[in-house]
Enzyme design. Structure first.
Site, PDB file in Angstrom:
ATOM      1  N   SER A 170      -0.652 -54.962 -12.074  1.00 37.79           N
ATOM      2  CA  SER A 170      -2.349 -54.076 -11.633  1.00 37.79           C
ATOM      3  C   SER A 170      -2.320 -52.608 -12.359  1.00 37.79           C
ATOM      4  CB  SER A 170      -1.445 -54.159  -9.799  1.00 37.79           C
ATOM      5  OG  SER A 170      -0.801 -53.545 -10.141  1.00 37.79           O
ATOM      6  N   GLY A 172      -3.333 -51.329 -14.971  1.00 38.13           N
ATOM      7  CA  GLY A 172      -3.235 -51.234 -15.994  1.00 38.13           C
ATOM      8  C   GLY A 172      -2.062 -51.390 -16.874  1.00 38.13           C
ATOM      9  N   GLU A 290     -13.942 -55.558  -7.677  1.00 36.22           N
ATOM     10  CA  GLU A 290     -13.729 -55.246  -8.766  1.00 36.22           C
ATOM     11  C   GLU A 290     -15.837 -55.806  -9.820  1.00 36.22           C
ATOM     12  OE1 GLU A 290     -10.816 -53.628 -10.656  1.00 36.22           O
ATOM     13  OE2 GLU A 290      -9.797 -52.872  -9.311  1.00 36.22           O
ATOM     14  N   GLU A 303     -12.321 -58.312 -10.448  1.00 34.65           N
ATOM     15  CA  GLU A 303     -10.719 -58.419  -9.458  1.00 34.65           C
ATOM     16  C   GLU A 303     -10.846 -58.396  -8.051  1.00 34.65           C
ATOM     17  OE1 GLU A 303      -7.076 -56.338 -11.113  1.00 34.65           O
ATOM     18  OE2 GLU A 303      -6.945 -57.364 -12.934  1.00 34.65           O
ATOM     19  N   ASP A 310      -8.981 -48.268  -3.729  1.00 36.54           N
ATOM     20  CA  ASP A 310      -8.607 -46.276  -4.435  1.00 36.54           C
ATOM     21  C   ASP A 310      -9.798 -46.108  -3.965  1.00 36.54           C
ATOM     22  OD1 ASP A 310      -8.836 -47.481  -6.347  1.00 36.54           O
ATOM     23  OD2 ASP A 310      -6.768 -47.036  -6.967  1.00 36.54           O
ATOM     24  N   THR A 311     -10.757 -46.931  -5.019  1.00 36.51           N
ATOM     25  CA  THR A 311     -12.090 -46.157  -5.158  1.00 36.51           C
ATOM     26  C   THR A 311     -12.964 -46.098  -3.594  1.00 36.51           C
ATOM     27  OG1 THR A 311     -13.073 -48.249  -5.584  1.00 36.51           O
ATOM     28  CG2 THR A 311     -12.046 -46.726  -7.953  1.00 36.51           C
ATOM     29  N   ARG A 392      -0.740 -38.998  -8.489  1.00 40.40           N
ATOM     30  CA  ARG A 392      -1.868 -39.072  -7.855  1.00 40.40           C
ATOM     31  C   ARG A 392      -1.333 -37.898  -6.306  1.00 40.40           C
ATOM     32  NH1 ARG A 392      -5.752 -43.511  -7.141  1.00 40.40           N
ATOM     33  NH2 ARG A 392      -4.337 -43.965  -5.389  1.00 40.40           N
TER      34      ARG A 392
END
Length: 422
Positions: A170, A172, A290, A303, A310-311, A392
């Site tokens: 996940s 990337g 997504e 996906e 998170d978005t 983050r």
């Protein structure tokens, strides 16, 4: 395993909660888990936050926390038996799903959204087969490969350039783009070395996908509850190296694109939920679907994350009920209807921006009064104990007349904040 006394985590004595309060066990206690914990607690649940390190964000607010290796089946199973939750809510993917299977089967614990959905969404092969072959939604052309030789054959079939990803990864990790047959050996090695289960002595299957002429991406937050399935207004977003950096809501898109994106999202979620309910599981919760929108206008499924996305942090300022509030309601059996997923003010736009900090040590934020001086701005500091490399650490939120203005506000906030690592 480290267990902190309950009294260290309560603003009021535990006795103020009823003994029959629903016990929710969070597996993963990051910034998303913290918001889920808060919303569940507002609805009277007793929250047990679990993560692999101490002082994770949800540890700060939960009634009880534990620190364990959640990918170790025996350790996780032992903790489940110890705390006896009514509901288990996975917030990360590095979890021994076999322990969840046993908890659901033997102790009849509700797993969110279900054990089967968690297993499918963690596995790119199972998810792509479900979406493309079972649901019939459009995706990029793809092949699966078990070896470098099969990967080359698959790449030649879908064409160059192509994207190669481990089926278990996940954000990337392990992902690369191959522009020619000469790139295949390096792509294969990267997929094996940077996947979720790297180092376990096994060889991971990979998926090779045709490189789509992408115009932009969307997240369609989709909620499954006792009232059925509904979708939130579309979320536009920007990613870097597979990680979220910005999001805004609503994404300004053509009505036909919106309708197709929502159709695709509903089709996948409804199928996953129907399969879960067919074997006695609930299938309730928020799904982050997504979507790719191509330069020719086509809408493709990419996906789905079986949890708040998170978005979707933008919903903390944009919607009457954030994705975290919607998730808490859904998993507790509270019906979620179409009017529960609306924007606070349909005439305005909203944006979020991740604060990614680089360095080594504790992160100190200052100059907050100046950063929040613009009307319609807000922020969340996650409270992570430290950073090693990059991490983050906060999210900035803004409301304005347009998405561009809201994004500019979050950019100004980032410039104004004073961030030190020491």
């Amino acid at each position: 395993m480290t267990t902190q006394p309950v009294s260290a985590h309560l603003g009021a004595p535990y006795s103020t909660l009823r003994e029959d309060s629903t016990r929710i066990m969070l597996l993963g206690s990051g910034e998303l888990g913290k918001e889920i914990a808060l919303e569940a607690m507002r609805l009277g649940a007793y929250v047990i936050a679990v993560d692999s390190y101490e002082h994770a964000p949800a540890h700060h607010v939960a009634h009880e926390f534990h620190v364990i290796d959640m990918s170790h089946e025996e350790t996780l199973s032992a903790l489940i038996r110890e705390v006896q939750p009514d509901i288990i809510v996975p917030e990360v993917e590095a979890i021994a799903t076999s322990a969840l299977t046993a908890a659901q089967r033997d102790q009849h614990i509700q797993v969110v959204p279900s054990v089967s959905i968690a297993q499918i969404c963690m596995n790119r092969e199972a998810l792509r087969v479900t979406a493309a072959e079972k649901c019939g939604v459009p995706t990029t052309p793809y092949r699966f490969a078990q070896s470098e030789e099969e990967l080359l054959d698959g790449a030649l079939e879908v064409g160059f350039p192509c994207v190669i990803k481990p089926i278990l990864s996940s954000s990337g990790h392990g992902q690369s783009v191959a522009h020619s047959p000469e790139d295949i050996p390096a792509s294969w090695r990267h997929a094996q070395e940077d996947r979720r289960t790297a180092g376990d002595g096994t060889v991971s299957r990979v998926i090779v996908e045709a490189f789509a002429p992408l115009d932009y991406e969307l997240t369609i937050l989709t909620v499954s509850s006792s009232a059925g399935v509904v979708t939130c207004p579309p979320v536009g977003h920007v990613q870097k190296d597979g990680d979220y950096r910005e999001s805004w809501q609503p994404a300004v898109i053509k009505q036909s694109t919106l309708e197709e994106a929502q159709r695709v999202a509903r089709a996948v979620v409804e199928q996953l939920v129907a399969d879960a309910q067919a074997v006695g599981e609930k299938g309730w919760g928020v799904f982050g679907v997504e979507i790719f929108v191509l330069t020719d206008g086509r809408v493709l499924f990419n996906e789905v994350s079986p949890r708040p996305h998170d978005t979707g942090m933008v919903t903390m300022i944009s919607q009457n009920l954030s994705e975290f509030a919607l998730h808490a309601r859904a998993i507790l059996g509270i019906p979620v209807h179409a009017n529960d997923v609306t924007l606070r003010d349909a005439s305005r736009a909203y944006a979020s921006r991740a604060v990614v900090v680089e360095g080594e040590g504790e992160v100190i934020f200052s100059n907050l009064p100046e950063a929040l001086s613009t009307p319609g701005t807000d922020l969340r500091l996650f409270g992570k104990p430290e950073v090693h490399g990059h991490r983050r650490m906060a999210v900035l939120l803004a409301s304005a007349e347009s998405a561009d203005e809201a994004r500019e506000s979050t950019a100004h906030m980032l410039e104004t904040l004073n961030i030190q690592v020491r």
